[in-house]
Design an enzyme around this catalytic site. Structure first.
Site, PDB file in Angstrom:
ATOM      1  N   HIS A   1      39.697  35.139  51.584  1.00 14.74           N
ATOM      2  CA  HIS A   1      39.921  36.091  50.648  1.00 14.74           C
ATOM      3  C   HIS A   1      38.891  36.343  49.748  1.00 14.74           C
ATOM      4  CE1 HIS A   1      43.943  32.951  50.645  1.00 14.74           C
ATOM      5  NE2 HIS A   1      44.255  33.912  51.440  1.00 14.74           N
TER       6      HIS A   1
ATOM      7  N   CYS B   1      31.762  48.678  46.250  1.00 16.10           N
ATOM      8  CA  CYS B   1      32.559  49.785  45.894  1.00 16.10           C
ATOM      9  C   CYS B   1      33.861  50.253  46.610  1.00 16.10           C
ATOM     10  CB  CYS B   1      31.624  50.844  45.712  1.00 16.10           C
ATOM     11  SG  CYS B   1      32.031  52.880  45.284  1.00 16.10           S
TER      12      CYS B   1
ATOM     13  N   GLY C   1      44.360  20.826  49.868  1.00 17.97           N
ATOM     14  CA  GLY C   1      44.568  21.119  48.605  1.00 17.97           C
ATOM     15  C   GLY C   1      45.658  22.446  48.617  1.00 17.97           C
TER      16      GLY C   1
END
Length: 287
Positions: free
Chosen positions: A128, A136, A226
């Site tokens: 991610h 930009c 997790g």
């Protein structure tokens, strides 16, 4: 900073550890990690017990509204400073050690905190993205987050003295007054800047997901630590492993969406369980 919710004291039993070791021992392991691994570094989990409900900003909101960008950058600036101050915990260090020993072939993380890299993991896919990079949206130029943070502090000196901060796993923080916040712009083209993380409403870059898939394809077992596997990207990688009939071990406090597909599910904390597993998985350690 608002105190973090204490995690459950549940620990894996010796029998559970033995079962997980039997599934993983002697195999090249690909690891998928989620927010539950970073809670011991002071970064809260979106979905852990007691976690506050949040409605993260979408990419469309960020792109289409200056007010949303003000709100996001003000909170993200504070959140990133706290991410930057966080340190890898024993779970991160254990995975780096297992990789160095050739037991772990690579780590795919859903986290954006950069702690795996700081712990020493090298075969790493930030699924991610990572909060320490800024890009930009107009010209594609990338920047180190630290340099953008310096500009934000110079243009908005008030933002570095908040009365209280509530940190989120994506590096955002709650800021109540952001109307005067000066949003940073690209120093090359004056275009719109965005942290190099996948927002809600965005797709994971194809090349990045292919890198993660390649790690799964080259592995002989999968270890998930997790993650509640609520996010679709994690389930897709889990399904790739299941279709290849790889042993799958899940370590997570509470139910995950992948439990029915796991060879072994350990309802326990990621950090301490990884450390215990490594005692049995490292070469020369007890079987």
């Amino acid at each position: 900073m608002v105190p973090l919710v204490e995690s459950s004291p549940r620990e894996a039993s010796p029998a559970d550890i033995d079962e997980a070791v039997a599934a993983l021992k002697g195999r090249r392991i690909v690891v998928l990690t989620g927010a539950g691994l970073s809670t011991d570094s002071g970064i809260p989990d979106y979905r852990g017990a007691g976690a506050p409900k949040r409605n993260p900003m979408t990419f469309d909101q960020f792109r289409e509204s200056l007010d949303y960008r003000r709100r996001y950058w003000a909170g993200s600036h504070l959140g990133w400073k706290m991410f930057d101050a966080a340190r890898p915990n024993e779970g991160h260090r254990t995975l780096a050690e297992l990789e160095n020993a050739g037991v772990v072939s690579g780590v795919v993380t859903q986290n954006v905190d950069g702690l795996h890299a700081r712990a020493g993991s090298t075969h790493l896919v930030d699924l991610h993205g990572s909060m320490d990079r800024v890009l930009c949206l107009n010209c594609g130029q990338t920047f180190a987050r630290a340099s953008i943070a310096e500009r934000i502090s110079a243009d908005n000196p008030w933002v570095d003295q908040p009365d209280a901060i509530t940190l989120a796993p994506d590096g955002d923080a709650d800021v109540t007054d952001y109307s005067s916040f000066v949003v940073p712009a690209c120093s090359v083209c004056q275009g719109m800047l965005k942290p190099d993380v996948v927002f809600f409403g965005e797709f994971i870059p194809t090349e990045r997901f292919l890198e993660a898939s390649a790690l799964v394809a080259g592995a002989e077992a999968m270890l998930i630590a997790g993650s509640s596997l609520v996010v679709n990207s994690g389930i897709r990688l889990l399904e790739q492993a299941r279709r290849r009939r790889l042993p799958i071990v899940i370590i997570n406090r509470g139910v995950t969406k992948g439990d029915s597909r796991a060879t072994v599910k350990l309802d326990a904390g990621a950090t301490e369980t990884l450390a215990e597993l490594s005692r049995h998985l490292l070469p020369g350690d007890p079987a």
